[in-house]
Scaffold this motif. Structure first.
Motif, PDB file in Angstrom:
ATOM      1  N   UNK A  13       0.739  -1.136   0.086  1.00 54.30           N
ATOM      2  CA  UNK A  13       0.053  -0.135  -0.030  1.00 54.30           C
ATOM      3  C   UNK A  13       0.783   1.491  -0.034  1.00 54.30           C
ATOM      4  N   UNK A  14       1.781   1.041   0.760  1.00 55.88           N
ATOM      5  CA  UNK A  14       2.861   2.511   0.912  1.00 55.88           C
ATOM      6  C   UNK A  14       3.348   2.734  -0.489  1.00 55.88           C
ATOM      7  N   UNK A  15       3.895   1.533  -1.006  1.00 62.41           N
ATOM      8  CA  UNK A  15       4.583   1.692  -2.287  1.00 62.41           C
ATOM      9  C   UNK A  15       3.583   2.244  -3.628  1.00 62.41           C
ATOM     10  N   UNK A  58       1.122   4.018  -2.943  1.00 62.03           N
ATOM     11  CA  UNK A  58       0.638   5.547  -2.699  1.00 62.03           C
ATOM     12  C   UNK A  58       1.685   6.494  -3.109  1.00 62.03           C
ATOM     13  N   UNK A  59       3.206   5.811  -2.922  1.00 58.03           N
ATOM     14  CA  UNK A  59       4.200   6.596  -3.438  1.00 58.03           C
ATOM     15  C   UNK A  59       4.152   7.000  -4.897  1.00 58.03           C
ATOM     16  N   UNK A  93       3.444  10.392  -7.368  1.00 59.30           N
ATOM     17  CA  UNK A  93       4.467  10.860  -8.217  1.00 59.30           C
ATOM     18  C   UNK A  93       3.848  12.007  -9.287  1.00 59.30           C
TER      19      UNK A  93
END
Ligand SMILES: [Zn+2]
Lengths: 242, 100
Positions: free
Chosen positions: B91-93, B95-96, B100
């Motif tokens: 999820x974090x990756x 969201x990152x 962008x």
């Protein structure tokens, strides 16, 4: 998933000892990095610090592989910190996600004056405190009956407590350990949070004051009350024949 | 008898030079443990500690409580899975990259 190549990963892991060792030592891992940071002043960089600088540079260059290495290395300790503050697994995970993205967005502001670990620790605490503010007020126990008592002549009224157990004994006993954790959780949030940040996370009193936007004097008072109340709550566990 | 002794002790703490009451002792505890008490106050604190059973017991339990609090979380960390949930990392990756 691209991990940025095995060499990069290896270098990073050796830099931070390994993430596995770190997670075994989650509780004081960050404190150690703060200690290391204090010793840093005025000497040449060691290889581990150099690779941390490299990682930071790659994060500043918005390298997605570097971000994944960073996430995998730090998320475990961050989750442990967030859990202790918000006491809820789902909310703790939200905090970690928010904190990780905040690191990514704000990495430009990281000047390397402190270790990356202590900077991340602070960001995690802030994210957790923000979440805590959003939580609905729960029914809280009153500290007054738990605070130290004195008679008319300012003399302390203190029961004699039989002490058979050491902290080691208690930590090693699943039932007692659970009891202690419950007692800490039962403290009203303003007191519990100060106790956690100061005694468990290892921040200084003035750092805690900054986090909570309070004066050092107010934090000291709350810390002392929190410890006193917990001491009272834990009185029954020290003797064997409870 | 016990009440008379208590009142005599209280009188001593309140009136003798270099003595403090248990209430005053209480106010010094935090700074004493942090090592930030000035020398003179530290000596006064330690004199009270030597003569007052109640404050001695209190301080011992207070210090043990702090130590226990520090250790108790080592246990919780050992009992939780060492790795972070993979879906959290995913999820974090995600969201990152969408940021962008
Ligand atoms: Zn006393």
């Amino acid at each position: 998933m691209n991990l940025g190549g095995p060499i990069d990963k290896l270098r990073f892991l050796s830099a931070r000892s390994s993430s596995r060792i770190r997670s075994c030592e989650e509780r004081n891992g960050y404190r150690k990095s703060q200690l290391i940071e204090r010793k840093l002043v005025g000497r040449a960089l060691e290889p581990s610090e150099k690779s941390e600088q490299e990682l930071v540079q790659r994060l500043k260059d918005k390298d997605p592989a570097a971000f994944e290495i960073f996430v995998r290395a730090h998320a475990g300790s961050m989750l442990a910190v967030a859990r202790r503050i918000v006491r809820d697994e789902t909310i703790a995970e939200d905090c970690v996600q928010e904190a990780l993205l905040s690191v990514y967005r704000n990495i430009e502001k990281f000047e390397g004056r402190s270790a990356l670990g202590s900077w991340v620790h602070q960001i995690t605490v802030n994210a957790a405190l923000n979440q805590l503010k959003k939580q609905k007020g729960r029914k809280e126990l009153s500290l007054d009956p738990l605070l130290p008592m004195f008679d008319d002549g300012s003399l302390r009224v203190e029961p004699r407590v039989q002490v058979d157990q050491t902290p080691e004994d208690i930590v090693g006993n699943e039932k007692l350990r659970k009891y202690v954790l419950e007692q800490i959780e039962s403290l009203p949030d303003p007191f519990r949070v100060v106790l956690i940040l100061r005694d468990i996370e290892g921040f200084s009193t003035s750092e805690v004051a900054d986090f909570l936007g309070d004066t050092v004097a107010a934090i000291k008072t709350r810390l002392h009350r929190a410890r006193s109340a917990l001491k009272k709550l834990l009185e029954p566990i020290w003797s064997e024949d409870r | 008898m016990a009440a008379i002794i208590r009142s005599l002790r209280s009188g001593c703490y309140q009136n003798l030079p270099g003595m403090i009451t248990c209430v005053e002792f209480e106010d010094f505890i935090l700074d004493y443990l942090e090592g930030s008490l000035p020398k003179r106050q530290r000596i006064i604190f330690e004199i009270h500690l030597a003569v007052c059973r109640e404050c001695r017991d209190y301080l011992t339990a207070y210090k043990k409580t702090i130590e226990l609090g520090k250790r108790i979380f080592e246990g919780t960390n050992a009992s939780v899975p060492e790795s972070v949930p993979e879906d959290l990392i995913a999820a974090v990756l995600a969201a990152r990259s969408s940021a962008e």
